[in-house]
Design an enzyme around this catalytic site. Structure first.
Site, PDB file in Angstrom:
ATOM      1  CG  ASP A  30      15.139  21.734  -4.799  1.00 30.30           C
ATOM      2  OD1 ASP A  30      13.949  21.412  -4.613  1.00 30.30           O
ATOM      3  OD2 ASP A  30      15.497  22.919  -4.991  1.00 30.30           O
ATOM      4  CB  ILE A  31      17.464  24.350  -8.937  1.00 28.33           C
ATOM      5  CG1 ILE A  31      18.446  25.112  -9.800  1.00 28.33           C
ATOM      6  CG2 ILE A  31      16.378  25.278  -8.406  1.00 28.33           C
ATOM      7  CD1 ILE A  31      17.836  25.669 -11.082  1.00 28.33           C
ATOM      8  CG  ASN A  88       6.286  21.762   0.331  1.00 21.36           C
ATOM      9  OD1 ASN A  88       6.164  21.492   1.524  1.00 21.36           O
ATOM     10  ND2 ASN A  88       7.435  22.136  -0.197  1.00 21.36           N
ATOM     11  N   GLY A  94       2.875  25.487   0.607  1.00 21.41           N
ATOM     12  CA  GLY A  94       4.167  25.923   0.080  1.00 21.41           C
ATOM     13  C   GLY A  94       4.528  25.324  -1.261  1.00 21.41           C
ATOM     14  CD  GLN A  95       1.849  21.590  -5.429  1.00 18.00           C
ATOM     15  OE1 GLN A  95       0.807  21.524  -4.783  1.00 18.00           O
ATOM     16  NE2 GLN A  95       2.101  20.826  -6.469  1.00 18.00           N
ATOM     17  CG  HIS A 101       7.631  18.401  -6.495  1.00 13.07           C
ATOM     18  ND1 HIS A 101       6.607  19.154  -7.030  1.00 13.07           N
ATOM     19  CD2 HIS A 101       8.167  19.147  -5.513  1.00 13.07           C
ATOM     20  CE1 HIS A 101       6.542  20.305  -6.390  1.00 13.07           C
ATOM     21  NE2 HIS A 101       7.478  20.324  -5.454  1.00 13.07           N
ATOM     22  CG  HIS A 103      10.654  18.543  -1.503  1.00 12.66           C
ATOM     23  ND1 HIS A 103      11.476  19.553  -1.961  1.00 12.66           N
ATOM     24  CD2 HIS A 103       9.386  18.932  -1.819  1.00 12.66           C
ATOM     25  CE1 HIS A 103      10.745  20.514  -2.518  1.00 12.66           C
ATOM     26  NE2 HIS A 103       9.474  20.162  -2.448  1.00 12.66           N
TER      27      HIS A 103
HETATM   28  P1  AMP Z   1       7.701  23.039  -4.000  1.00 13.71           P
HETATM   29  O1  AMP Z   1       7.957  24.397  -3.414  1.00 13.71           O
HETATM   30  O2  AMP Z   1       7.412  21.962  -2.998  1.00 13.71           O
HETATM   31  O3  AMP Z   1       6.685  23.105  -5.116  1.00 13.71           O
HETATM   32  O4  AMP Z   1       9.080  22.575  -4.628  1.00 13.71           O
HETATM   33  C1  AMP Z   1       9.544  22.993  -5.855  1.00 13.71           C
HETATM   34  C2  AMP Z   1      11.020  22.782  -5.807  1.00 13.71           C
HETATM   35  O5  AMP Z   1      11.512  22.744  -7.121  1.00 13.71           O
HETATM   36  C3  AMP Z   1      11.781  23.887  -5.057  1.00 13.71           C
HETATM   37  O6  AMP Z   1      12.481  23.320  -3.973  1.00 13.71           O
HETATM   38  C4  AMP Z   1      12.709  24.449  -6.130  1.00 13.71           C
HETATM   39  O7  AMP Z   1      13.964  24.800  -5.621  1.00 13.71           O
HETATM   40  C5  AMP Z   1      12.785  23.303  -7.122  1.00 13.71           C
HETATM   41  N1  AMP Z   1      13.085  23.660  -8.497  1.00 13.71           N
HETATM   42  C6  AMP Z   1      12.515  24.652  -9.225  1.00 13.71           C
HETATM   43  N2  AMP Z   1      13.019  24.661 -10.475  1.00 13.71           N
HETATM   44  C7  AMP Z   1      13.925  23.638 -10.533  1.00 13.71           C
HETATM   45  C8  AMP Z   1      14.790  23.139 -11.549  1.00 13.71           C
HETATM   46  N3  AMP Z   1      14.827  23.664 -12.769  1.00 13.71           N
HETATM   47  N4  AMP Z   1      15.580  22.091 -11.241  1.00 13.71           N
HETATM   48  C9  AMP Z   1      15.569  21.545 -10.019  1.00 13.71           C
HETATM   49  N5  AMP Z   1      14.756  21.960  -9.013  1.00 13.71           N
HETATM   50  C10 AMP Z   1      13.960  23.001  -9.266  1.00 13.71           C
END
Ligand code: AMP
Ligand code: ZN
Length: 115
Positions: A30-31, A88, A94-95, A101, A103
Protein backbone atom coordinates in the site's frame (compact mmCIF):
# COMPACT_ATOMS: atom_id res chain seq x y z
CA UNK A 1 -12.12 -1.10 -16.68
CA UNK A 2 -10.73 1.88 -18.56
CA UNK A 3 -10.17 4.44 -15.87
CA UNK A 4 -9.56 2.18 -12.93
CA UNK A 5 -6.31 2.64 -10.98
CA UNK A 6 -6.06 -0.96 -9.84
CA UNK A 7 -6.86 -2.32 -13.32
CA UNK A 8 -3.94 -0.23 -14.57
CA UNK A 9 -1.63 -1.48 -11.81
CA UNK A 10 -2.72 -5.12 -12.13
CA UNK A 11 -2.43 -4.91 -15.92
CA UNK A 12 1.07 -3.44 -15.77
CA UNK A 13 0.02 -0.12 -17.34
CA UNK A 14 1.20 1.65 -14.17
CA UNK A 15 4.50 0.13 -13.02
CA UNK A 16 4.41 -1.39 -9.58
CA UNK A 17 6.53 -3.81 -7.56
CA UNK A 18 4.42 -6.89 -7.10
CA UNK A 19 5.37 -8.94 -4.08
CA UNK A 20 3.17 -11.70 -5.48
CA UNK A 21 1.53 -12.43 -8.82
CA UNK A 22 -0.30 -15.37 -10.33
CA UNK A 23 -2.84 -15.84 -13.11
CA UNK A 24 -5.69 -14.20 -11.21
CA UNK A 25 -4.28 -11.76 -8.63
CA UNK A 26 -1.44 -9.39 -7.87
CA UNK A 27 -0.24 -8.16 -4.47
CA UNK A 28 1.73 -5.02 -3.76
CA UNK A 29 2.54 -2.68 -0.88
CA UNK A 30 0.00 0.00 0.00
CA UNK A 31 1.31 3.44 -0.94
CA UNK A 32 0.12 4.82 2.42
CA UNK A 33 0.85 1.98 4.83
CA UNK A 34 -1.17 1.81 8.04
CA UNK A 35 1.07 -0.84 9.62
CA UNK A 36 4.67 -2.04 9.20
CA UNK A 37 3.31 -4.61 6.76
CA UNK A 38 0.42 -3.41 4.61
CA UNK A 39 -0.27 -5.34 1.44
CA UNK A 40 -3.11 -5.11 -1.05
CA UNK A 41 -4.29 -8.25 -2.85
CA UNK A 42 -6.00 -7.20 -6.08
CA UNK A 43 -7.79 -9.47 -8.55
CA UNK A 44 -6.70 -8.93 -12.14
CA UNK A 45 -10.36 -9.02 -13.13
CA UNK A 46 -12.25 -5.82 -12.36
CA UNK A 47 -14.85 -6.33 -9.64
CA UNK A 48 -16.21 -3.16 -8.03
CA UNK A 49 -16.49 -4.45 -4.47
CA UNK A 50 -17.12 -7.53 -2.37
CA UNK A 51 -20.86 -7.15 -2.94
CA UNK A 52 -20.29 -7.51 -6.68
CA UNK A 53 -18.80 -10.99 -6.51
CA UNK A 54 -20.68 -13.27 -8.92
CA UNK A 55 -21.30 -17.02 -8.72
CA UNK A 56 -18.45 -17.68 -11.12
CA UNK A 57 -16.05 -15.75 -8.87
CA UNK A 58 -16.18 -18.44 -6.18
CA UNK A 59 -12.89 -19.95 -7.26
CA UNK A 60 -11.23 -16.53 -7.21
CA UNK A 61 -12.64 -15.67 -3.78
CA UNK A 62 -11.51 -19.00 -2.37
CA UNK A 63 -8.11 -18.64 -4.01
CA UNK A 64 -7.57 -15.28 -2.33
CA UNK A 65 -8.45 -16.55 1.15
CA UNK A 66 -7.29 -20.16 0.99
CA UNK A 67 -4.07 -19.67 -0.96
CA UNK A 68 -2.90 -16.07 -1.17
CA UNK A 69 -3.64 -14.56 2.27
CA UNK A 70 -1.94 -17.40 4.22
CA UNK A 71 1.00 -17.49 1.81
CA UNK A 72 1.62 -13.75 2.06
CA UNK A 73 1.23 -13.80 5.84
CA UNK A 74 3.85 -16.53 6.01
CA UNK A 75 6.18 -14.79 3.55
CA UNK A 76 5.87 -11.54 5.52
CA UNK A 77 6.42 -13.43 8.78
CA UNK A 78 3.23 -12.19 10.38
CA UNK A 79 1.47 -15.56 10.37
CA UNK A 80 2.57 -16.39 13.91
CA UNK A 81 2.27 -12.90 15.44
CA UNK A 82 -1.12 -12.24 13.84
CA UNK A 83 -2.47 -9.91 11.25
CA UNK A 84 -5.68 -8.31 10.04
CA UNK A 85 -7.54 -8.84 6.75
CA UNK A 86 -9.80 -5.97 5.73
CA UNK A 87 -12.12 -5.32 2.80
CA UNK A 88 -13.51 -1.80 2.92
CA UNK A 89 -16.81 -1.66 1.04
CA UNK A 90 -18.75 1.36 -0.14
CA UNK A 91 -18.78 4.88 1.19
CA UNK A 92 -19.37 4.21 4.87
CA UNK A 93 -17.08 1.21 4.67
CA UNK A 94 -14.24 3.54 3.73
CA UNK A 95 -13.65 2.21 0.21
CA UNK A 96 -11.70 4.76 -1.83
CA UNK A 97 -10.67 2.64 -4.82
CA UNK A 98 -13.62 0.98 -6.52
CA UNK A 99 -11.80 -2.17 -7.59
CA UNK A 100 -12.06 -4.96 -5.03
CA UNK A 101 -8.94 -5.31 -2.90
CA UNK A 102 -8.04 -7.15 0.27
CA UNK A 103 -5.85 -5.37 2.80
CA UNK A 104 -3.44 -7.52 4.81
CA UNK A 105 -2.01 -5.57 7.75
CA UNK A 106 0.48 -6.74 10.33
CA UNK A 107 3.63 -6.06 12.26
CA UNK A 108 1.95 -4.19 15.11
CA UNK A 109 -0.85 -4.71 17.61
CA UNK A 110 -4.22 -3.85 16.12
CA UNK A 111 -6.96 -2.02 18.00
CA UNK A 112 -10.64 -2.87 18.16
CA UNK A 113 -13.09 -1.41 17.29
CA UNK A 114 -11.59 -0.09 14.06
CA UNK A 115 -12.03 3.60 13.34
P1 AMP B 1 -9.60 1.49 0.31
O1 AMP B 1 -9.63 2.79 1.06
O2 AMP B 1 -9.97 0.28 1.12
O3 AMP B 1 -10.35 1.58 -1.00
O4 AMP B 1 -8.07 1.23 -0.03
C1 AMP B 1 -7.41 1.82 -1.08
C2 AMP B 1 -5.96 1.75 -0.72
O5 AMP B 1 -5.20 1.91 -1.88
C3 AMP B 1 -5.51 2.83 0.28
O6 AMP B 1 -5.00 2.21 1.44
C4 AMP B 1 -4.45 3.59 -0.50
O7 AMP B 1 -3.38 4.00 0.31
C5 AMP B 1 -4.03 2.58 -1.55
N1 AMP B 1 -3.48 3.12 -2.78
C6 AMP B 1 -4.00 4.13 -3.53
N2 AMP B 1 -3.24 4.33 -4.62
C7 AMP B 1 -2.23 3.41 -4.57
C8 AMP B 1 -1.11 3.11 -5.40
N3 AMP B 1 -0.88 3.77 -6.53
N4 AMP B 1 -0.29 2.11 -5.02
C9 AMP B 1 -0.50 1.43 -3.89
N5 AMP B 1 -1.55 1.65 -3.06
C10 AMP B 1 -2.39 2.63 -3.39
ZN1 ZN C 1 -10.45 -2.14 -11.95
Amino acid sequence: MADCLFCKIAGGEIPSNFIYEDESVVAFRDINPQAPQHILIVPKKHIDSVKDFQQDDKELAAHIFVDVVPKLAKDLQIDESGFRVVINTGEEGGQTVNHLHVHVLGGRSMQWPPG
